[in-house]
Design a protein around this motif. Sequence first.
Motif, PDB file in Angstrom:
ATOM      1  N   GLU A  31       0.816  -1.208   0.000  1.00 24.97           N
ATOM      2  CA  GLU A  31       0.000   0.000   0.000  1.00 24.97           C
ATOM      3  C   GLU A  31       0.850   1.257   0.000  1.00 24.97           C
ATOM      4  N   SER A  32       2.160   1.127   0.269  1.00 27.65           N
ATOM      5  CA  SER A  32       3.049   2.287   0.268  1.00 27.65           C
ATOM      6  C   SER A  32       3.812   2.446  -1.046  1.00 27.65           C
TER       7      SER A  32
ATOM      8  N   ILE B  68      -7.270  -3.445  -9.415  1.00 26.74           N
ATOM      9  CA  ILE B  68      -7.334  -2.152  -8.736  1.00 26.74           C
ATOM     10  C   ILE B  68      -6.637  -2.251  -7.380  1.00 26.74           C
ATOM     11  N   GLY B  69      -5.704  -1.356  -7.116  1.00 27.74           N
ATOM     12  CA  GLY B  69      -5.111  -1.231  -5.795  1.00 27.74           C
ATOM     13  C   GLY B  69      -4.035  -2.241  -5.464  1.00 27.74           C
ATOM     14  N   ALA B  70      -3.414  -2.041  -4.304  1.00 29.34           N
ATOM     15  CA  ALA B  70      -2.361  -2.936  -3.829  1.00 29.34           C
ATOM     16  C   ALA B  70      -2.916  -4.346  -3.693  1.00 29.34           C
TER      17      ALA B  70
ATOM     18  N   TYR C 295      -7.061   0.075  -1.638  1.00 30.96           N
ATOM     19  CA  TYR C 295      -6.171   1.206  -1.864  1.00 30.96           C
ATOM     20  C   TYR C 295      -5.972   1.382  -3.373  1.00 30.96           C
ATOM     21  N   THR C 296      -5.893   2.635  -3.834  1.00 29.46           N
ATOM     22  CA  THR C 296      -5.709   2.880  -5.263  1.00 29.46           C
ATOM     23  C   THR C 296      -5.045   4.218  -5.503  1.00 29.46           C
TER      24      THR C 296
ATOM     25  N   GLU D 222     -10.599   3.709  -0.750  1.00 27.75           N
ATOM     26  CA  GLU D 222     -10.826   2.919   0.450  1.00 27.75           C
ATOM     27  C   GLU D 222     -12.304   2.640   0.728  1.00 27.75           C
ATOM     28  N   ASP D 223     -12.971   3.410   1.546  1.00 26.99           N
ATOM     29  CA  ASP D 223     -14.319   3.092   2.019  1.00 26.99           C
ATOM     30  C   ASP D 223     -15.318   3.073   0.867  1.00 26.99           C
ATOM     31  N   TYR D 224     -15.870   1.903   0.569  1.00 28.69           N
ATOM     32  CA  TYR D 224     -16.802   1.811  -0.560  1.00 28.69           C
ATOM     33  C   TYR D 224     -18.128   2.528  -0.295  1.00 28.69           C
TER      34      TYR D 224
END
Length: 533
Positions: free
Chosen positions: A113-114, A151-153, A159-160, A169-171
């Motif tokens: 995520e980093s 999509i995302g890590a 995370y994107t 994050e929060d859908y």
Amino acid sequence: MKNLLLMLLLTVAAHGQNVSYTASTESFPNPERGFYRYSSSGSSSTTYSFLSSSTLNSYRAQNHTVILRMFYLQQFVASPISSTFLANMQTDFNTIRNAGMKVMIRFAYSNSESAAVLDATKAQTLAHIQQVAPVIQANRDVIASYQYGWIGAWGETYYTSQGADYGNEDYNSYTATQWANRKEILDAMLNSTPAEIPVQVRYLQYKQRFYPNGHSRVGFYNDSFLGTWGDSGTFSVNSSTSAPSNTESTYLTTQTDILPMTGETNMINAPRTNCSNAVLEMNKYNWSLINRDYLTANITNWTSNGCFAEMERRLGYRFELTNSSFANNVLTLNLTNSGYANVYRARKAFLVLKNTTTNVEYSVEISNDIRTWKKGTAIQLTKDVTGSVPAGNYQLYLNLPDPLLSNAMYSIRCANTGTWDATKGFNNLNQTVVVTGGSSGNPVGPDPVLSNPVVTSPIVSSPTLAVEILFVNNSTLVITNLPSQNFSIKVYNLSGRIRARSTDLSGLRRGYYVVKLECNGAVYTKNIYKQLY
């Protein structure tokens, strides 16, 4: 004396015999179920980490038949996937097939995520989905499922770097447009890949919003099984310790009835992660596969507290033969499914009759979709074989083969003692019976070995894959990786006569055939054997 013998044979044929089977507590490998193993193509932008044949063979020796393969595409975040990477993927699939394994696949652009860049733009991702589609099509026989990643890590769609397109994050905070963009990715996956490959999403919200009337291909993976906050968002909850609503719980149970439920744990969260509850939730939510490599602390606890062995046996389906009888040419076979789940990919069941005099084997369909063999219920199969085989004495077997693979390692083994024939991939019913009446029958044929089989498979561009001709479900030719859609097909019998000019071979009689496909001046040849089920 001859009359007496004839009377005895007729009496056996009329009254038949009954056989009872003993359930086994043994753990053994079966397709598309159990503890899976993790692997990835590597996070380096310059090297590719290939699968190892020896590693996969060792997994299978430990009763594991499925791996999760993460394909990381960080070097292609702003460019097409290279032909080398696509060819490397194909090498992996070949290794998987040779080991008698299957694979769940997921694509991602980062494993942290980093990371500086977590994922590609929507346009680039959609282009990549089309690039990998032919590779997936060519290897649908060993792909257990295709997980909604991209999509995302880690491809977990959380995370994107593309917040404007997808939201962050929060859908619960996504806009209608961001939900639509996420659905566009999933739709592209579904529309570009074969119908027999199930697709899995991470969160209930996705399937509920995208397909409010359900979708026959979309199952789930839960990478925070038995965790806090509703398994990290799998369920909609309002606190770390809240239980899912009955509505959502029932929804997940219903939607995974004949669709895959897989994933991993990611925390110690007693009492939910304790043995007593873990097995209850696995059974409730139809778990077929769970990660053996993570979280290791939970694996250790399950092993030391005595439930690992049960999980190893019961994850997915577990068919146990109960008894069988044969009278007046009719077989009645009773069995149960004691697993946590049902079969999630369609396959047929066949009764194989082996003539005890000639050793010729005949295959007769006894069930057209074993996904209907539901867990916790009594399953009864009946089959009248009158007219299906010549009159004679026969040994009976139950065959549950993979519809796309002839390797016996991909056939389903029943959990009984003294019934498994590993060479054939058959379950021996231990019944030797007399079939009266009869017909010429249609023997099961081996893979044909024809003289001078010419197979021309030139390499095509983007992706770098060989043209492949598959004979699917004993009726249809499926062709992948052609350099052009302008082609012609001719199907010859062994006398050299043309018997078909299309991919539909359902009308052909039993026997050996040669398929010749012409495209762009090249000829591709496939030898096939047509059975009559």
